[in-house]
Write an enzyme that holds these catalytic residues in place. Structure first.
Site, PDB file in Angstrom:
ATOM      1  N   SER A 212       0.855  -1.183   0.000  1.00 35.93           N
ATOM      2  CA  SER A 212       0.000   0.000   0.000  1.00 35.93           C
ATOM      3  C   SER A 212       0.888   1.229   0.000  1.00 35.93           C
ATOM      4  O   SER A 212       2.075   1.156   0.359  1.00 35.93           O
ATOM      5  CB  SER A 212      -0.897  -0.007   1.243  1.00 35.93           C
ATOM      6  OG  SER A 212      -1.559   1.241   1.416  1.00 35.93           O
TER       7      SER A 212
ATOM      8  N   TYR B 119      -2.520  -1.295  10.058  1.00 38.53           N
ATOM      9  CA  TYR B 119      -2.437  -1.431   8.603  1.00 38.53           C
ATOM     10  C   TYR B 119      -1.073  -0.971   8.101  1.00 38.53           C
ATOM     11  O   TYR B 119      -0.435  -1.656   7.301  1.00 38.53           O
ATOM     12  CB  TYR B 119      -3.563  -0.627   7.956  1.00 38.53           C
ATOM     13  CG  TYR B 119      -3.693  -0.842   6.477  1.00 38.53           C
ATOM     14  CD1 TYR B 119      -4.286  -1.998   5.979  1.00 38.53           C
ATOM     15  CD2 TYR B 119      -3.228   0.101   5.566  1.00 38.53           C
ATOM     16  CE1 TYR B 119      -4.412  -2.203   4.601  1.00 38.53           C
ATOM     17  CE2 TYR B 119      -3.346  -0.094   4.199  1.00 38.53           C
ATOM     18  CZ  TYR B 119      -3.942  -1.248   3.728  1.00 38.53           C
ATOM     19  OH  TYR B 119      -4.062  -1.452   2.373  1.00 38.53           O
TER      20      TYR B 119
END
Length: 252
Positions: free
Chosen positions: A139, A152
């Site tokens: 990401s 995350y």
């Protein structure tokens, strides 16, 4: 000639989002897709849609035995395994004070541990097939921090450096296996969908996320899948251990 002619690609998290878009591209480009996911209903529906060039397999990415079984069935069914996309992932909106140990472990088990198990388990099968390509979904939050996404960010940062280790190890061992990470911005997928209706100040969640990207919109799963397709194909034969960013200019 199709870009993945006769190549077999296993896609974790293949029932939806970036995984599903990639599974479709693999078949379109002459390959075989193994749609591996915990969502049996969506996964089987996609495999049925793709026909004889696809197979659905149930997969809990946090269980080593589940990976071993999925890879063995893939090789038995299609005669080999040449590509792996580690796309299974989840996220939570928590900071260092609000994140519970349970939440931290759950996110990292799926995003980081699941990617580790996929890479580790697939290498013997790829060696037997003469080599291959591993693509790990990280990401933009594996490249930079965010105050609202502790677990995350930690998990996707782990994926980024795990990728580099796998790439260097396989290169050193002369396995003919490449490994790269893809770093999407905010993509219009089921994982991001809950954010779109959560207001941020006087903006909708969608408006706020769109304005983070200089291109002024969210990405589409197919746009990320196109980058993954390149990395799975022989066109990326000299690319390994690298980050490929698909974020509408967000990190720029």
């Amino acid at each position: 000639m199709p870009r993945l002619d006769d190549k077999v690609v296993l896609v974790s998290g293949g029932a939806s989002g970036i995984g599903a878009a990639t599974a479709r591209l693999v078949v379109r480009e002459g390959g075989k897709s193994v749609v591996a996911d915990r969502d049996e209903e969506k996964g089987r529906a996609l495999a049925d849609e793709l026909g004889a060039s696809a197979l659905f397999l149930p997969l809990d990415v946090t269980r080593e035995a589940a990976w071993q079984k999925a890879i063995a069935v893939t090789a038995e069914t299609f005669g080999g395994l040449h590509g792996l996309l580690n796309a299974a992932g989840i996220g939570t909106r928590t900071d260092i004070e609000s994140c519970t140990l349970e939440d931290y472990r759950r996110v990292n088990d799926i995003n980081a541990l699941g990617t580790f198990l996929g890479c580790k388990t697939v290498i013997p099968a790829m060696k037997q097939s003469g080599g291959g390509s591993i693509v790990n979904i990280s990401s933009v939050l594996g490249l930079r921090g965010a105050s609202y996404a502790l677990a995350y960010c930690a998990s996707k940062g782990a994926v980024r450096l795990l990728t580099k280790h796998v790439a260097l190890h396989c290169a050193q061992m002369k396995y003919n296996i490449r490994c790269n990470s893809v770093h999407p911005g905010y993509i219009d997928t089921p994982m991001v969908a809950p954010r779109l209706t959560q207001n941020v100040g006087n903006m909708s969640g969608r408006q706020w996320l769109e304005e983070l990207h200089p291109l002024g919109r969210l990405g589409e799963a197919g746009e990320v899948a196109n980058m993954i397709l390149f990395l799975l194909s022989d066109e990326a034969s000299f690319s390994t251990g690298s980050e490929f960013i698909c974020d509408g200019g967000l990190t720029a």
